[in-house]
Design a protein around this motif. Structure first.
Motif, PDB file in Angstrom:
ATOM      1  N   UNK A 122      40.334  19.927  40.961  1.00  0.00           N
ATOM      2  CA  UNK A 122      40.988  21.243  40.959  1.00  0.00           C
ATOM      3  C   UNK A 122      41.070  21.844  42.359  1.00  0.00           C
ATOM      4  N   UNK A 123      40.400  21.217  43.321  1.00  0.00           N
ATOM      5  CA  UNK A 123      40.445  21.719  44.693  1.00  0.00           C
ATOM      6  C   UNK A 123      39.409  22.778  44.998  1.00  0.00           C
ATOM      7  N   UNK A 124      38.450  22.994  44.105  1.00  0.00           N
ATOM      8  CA  UNK A 124      37.366  23.947  44.338  1.00  0.00           C
ATOM      9  C   UNK A 124      36.189  23.179  44.944  1.00  0.00           C
ATOM     10  N   UNK A 125      36.308  22.897  46.240  1.00  0.00           N
ATOM     11  CA  UNK A 125      35.357  22.015  46.896  1.00  0.00           C
ATOM     12  C   UNK A 125      33.982  22.645  47.079  1.00  0.00           C
ATOM     13  N   UNK A 126      33.932  23.958  47.238  1.00  0.00           N
ATOM     14  CA  UNK A 126      32.646  24.637  47.370  1.00  0.00           C
ATOM     15  C   UNK A 126      31.809  24.481  46.117  1.00  0.00           C
ATOM     16  N   UNK A 127      32.430  24.719  44.974  1.00  0.00           N
ATOM     17  CA  UNK A 127      31.700  24.589  43.722  1.00  0.00           C
ATOM     18  C   UNK A 127      31.359  23.123  43.445  1.00  0.00           C
ATOM     19  N   UNK A 128      32.275  22.237  43.750  1.00  0.00           N
ATOM     20  CA  UNK A 128      31.999  20.803  43.574  1.00  0.00           C
ATOM     21  C   UNK A 128      30.804  20.398  44.433  1.00  0.00           C
ATOM     22  N   UNK A 129      30.767  20.898  45.679  1.00  0.00           N
ATOM     23  CA  UNK A 129      29.661  20.572  46.583  1.00  0.00           C
ATOM     24  C   UNK A 129      28.335  21.064  46.015  1.00  0.00           C
ATOM     25  N   UNK A 130      28.318  22.268  45.456  1.00  0.00           N
ATOM     26  CA  UNK A 130      27.063  22.784  44.910  1.00  0.00           C
ATOM     27  C   UNK A 130      26.601  21.931  43.729  1.00  0.00           C
ATOM     28  N   UNK A 131      27.521  21.491  42.891  1.00  0.00           N
ATOM     29  CA  UNK A 131      27.179  20.595  41.785  1.00  0.00           C
ATOM     30  C   UNK A 131      26.659  19.254  42.311  1.00  0.00           C
ATOM     31  N   UNK A 157      33.447  15.394  55.105  1.00  0.00           N
ATOM     32  CA  UNK A 157      34.136  14.666  56.169  1.00  0.00           C
ATOM     33  C   UNK A 157      35.607  15.070  56.293  1.00  0.00           C
ATOM     34  N   UNK A 158      36.225  15.413  55.178  1.00  0.00           N
ATOM     35  CA  UNK A 158      37.668  15.646  55.184  1.00  0.00           C
ATOM     36  C   UNK A 158      38.093  17.106  55.029  1.00  0.00           C
ATOM     37  N   UNK A 159      37.146  18.013  55.085  1.00  0.00           N
ATOM     38  CA  UNK A 159      37.500  19.431  54.993  1.00  0.00           C
ATOM     39  C   UNK A 159      38.249  19.892  56.231  1.00  0.00           C
ATOM     40  N   UNK A 160      38.038  19.261  57.334  1.00  0.00           N
ATOM     41  CA  UNK A 160      38.725  19.656  58.561  1.00  0.00           C
ATOM     42  C   UNK A 160      37.908  20.674  59.331  1.00  0.00           C
ATOM     43  N   UNK A 161      38.108  20.680  60.627  1.00  0.00           N
ATOM     44  CA  UNK A 161      37.378  21.571  61.513  1.00  0.00           C
ATOM     45  C   UNK A 161      37.669  23.030  61.186  1.00  0.00           C
ATOM     46  N   UNK A 162      38.916  23.324  60.866  1.00  0.00           N
ATOM     47  CA  UNK A 162      39.305  24.707  60.605  1.00  0.00           C
ATOM     48  C   UNK A 162      39.152  25.086  59.130  1.00  0.00           C
ATOM     49  N   UNK A 163      38.448  24.257  58.373  1.00  0.00           N
ATOM     50  CA  UNK A 163      38.212  24.486  56.943  1.00  0.00           C
ATOM     51  C   UNK A 163      39.501  24.519  56.131  1.00  0.00           C
ATOM     52  N   UNK A 164      40.571  23.947  56.669  1.00  0.00           N
ATOM     53  CA  UNK A 164      41.819  23.851  55.935  1.00  0.00           C
ATOM     54  C   UNK A 164      41.710  22.662  54.990  1.00  0.00           C
ATOM     55  N   UNK A 165      41.619  22.959  53.736  1.00  0.00           N
ATOM     56  CA  UNK A 165      41.398  21.909  52.746  1.00  0.00           C
ATOM     57  C   UNK A 165      42.680  21.512  52.023  1.00  0.00           C
ATOM     58  N   UNK A 166      43.829  21.878  52.565  1.00  0.00           N
ATOM     59  CA  UNK A 166      45.089  21.605  51.873  1.00  0.00           C
ATOM     60  C   UNK A 166      45.328  20.106  51.675  1.00  0.00           C
ATOM     61  N   UNK A 167      45.113  19.317  52.722  1.00  0.00           N
ATOM     62  CA  UNK A 167      45.310  17.869  52.607  1.00  0.00           C
ATOM     63  C   UNK A 167      44.324  17.270  51.615  1.00  0.00           C
ATOM     64  N   UNK A 192      50.196  14.444  59.636  1.00  0.00           N
ATOM     65  CA  UNK A 192      50.079  13.198  60.418  1.00  0.00           C
ATOM     66  C   UNK A 192      48.790  13.195  61.228  1.00  0.00           C
ATOM     67  N   UNK A 193      48.142  12.057  61.249  1.00  0.00           N
ATOM     68  CA  UNK A 193      46.913  11.913  62.021  1.00  0.00           C
ATOM     69  C   UNK A 193      45.690  12.516  61.363  1.00  0.00           C
ATOM     70  N   UNK A 194      45.794  12.940  60.117  1.00  0.00           N
ATOM     71  CA  UNK A 194      44.648  13.514  59.407  1.00  0.00           C
ATOM     72  C   UNK A 194      43.611  12.423  59.143  1.00  0.00           C
ATOM     73  N   UNK A 195      42.361  12.843  59.020  1.00  0.00           N
ATOM     74  CA  UNK A 195      41.263  11.905  58.765  1.00  0.00           C
ATOM     75  C   UNK A 195      41.415  11.133  57.455  1.00  0.00           C
ATOM     76  N   UNK A 196      42.282  11.582  56.586  1.00  0.00           N
ATOM     77  CA  UNK A 196      42.486  10.915  55.300  1.00  0.00           C
ATOM     78  C   UNK A 196      43.359   9.667  55.398  1.00  0.00           C
ATOM     79  N   UNK A 197      43.828   9.316  56.579  1.00  0.00           N
ATOM     80  CA  UNK A 197      44.761   8.200  56.725  1.00  0.00           C
ATOM     81  C   UNK A 197      44.303   6.913  56.084  1.00  0.00           C
TER      82      UNK A 197
END
Length: 182
Positions: A11-20, A45-55, A86-91
């Motif tokens: 669902x993209x709720x990474x904070x709650x997933x992390x706590x679980x 690893x893939x949240x990104x430096x700027x906490x942009x979790x869109x990708x 392009x160039x995202x860590x998810x490549x």
């Protein structure tokens, strides 16, 4: 709890997933604990430096589509992530997911080619030995190309000697070479 964490991840709720997942890391079941640690590390690893979790959010949704066998849609979305970020860590993860989808679709040649792009494009990535092993197994079992499978198993043995797949790769390599089992 792992299933709950996966639902929040999809669902993209990474904070709650992390706590679980943090609660599961100390689980008595080694497999659940390992899965929790792996997914938690992947999210971090893939949240990104700027906490942009869109990708990452798009990728999580794609994994859900893949689990639901919506392969064509998942492949289109994977291409879209590549174009938008392009160039995202998810490549390397994108390529690995594409190859896994091709395997599920029975397109083994495409899968092997896609797996082999990972060591080519991301030679120092975490998924290199996984990709080599998957490609080698496809060549050995699905495409019946023993020579190519042996080359890939040997590559794991020589260039990735610290891999968890070394023992399995050695067994397959020796079997393909024709060594007698003692």
């Amino acid at each position: 709890k792992l299933k709950n964490a996966l639902v929040f991840y999809y669902a993209g709720d990474f904070g709650w997933a992390q706590s679980q997942l943090n609660a599961l890391k100390g689980s008595t079941s080694k497999l659940i604990s390992n899965d929790a640690v792996e997914l938690s590390a992947f999210i971090t690893e893939n949240m990104g430096i700027d906490s942009n979790a869109e990708a990452l959010s798009m990728f999580a949704h794609i994994e859900l589509m893949s689990a639901q066998h919506k392969y064509d849609s998942a492949l289109l979305q994977l291409d879209l992530i590549d174009k938008l970020f392009p160039g995202h860590d998810l490549g390397d993860d994108i390529l690995f997911e594409k190859a896994s989808i091709y395997v599920a679709m029975g397109e083994f040649e495409k899968a092997a080619e896609t797996y082999l792009k990972i060591p080519e494009l991301y030679p120092y990535g975490v998924l290199v030995d996984n990709a080599l092993m998957e490609a080698a197994l496809i060549y050995e079992n699905r495409l019946v190309d023993s020579d190519q499978a042996m080359k890939l198993f040997q590559l794991i043995l020589t260039d990735h000697s610290g891999s968890l797949f070394v023992i399995e790769a050695r067994k397959h390599f020796r079997n393909l070479r024709g060594d007698s089992v003692q």
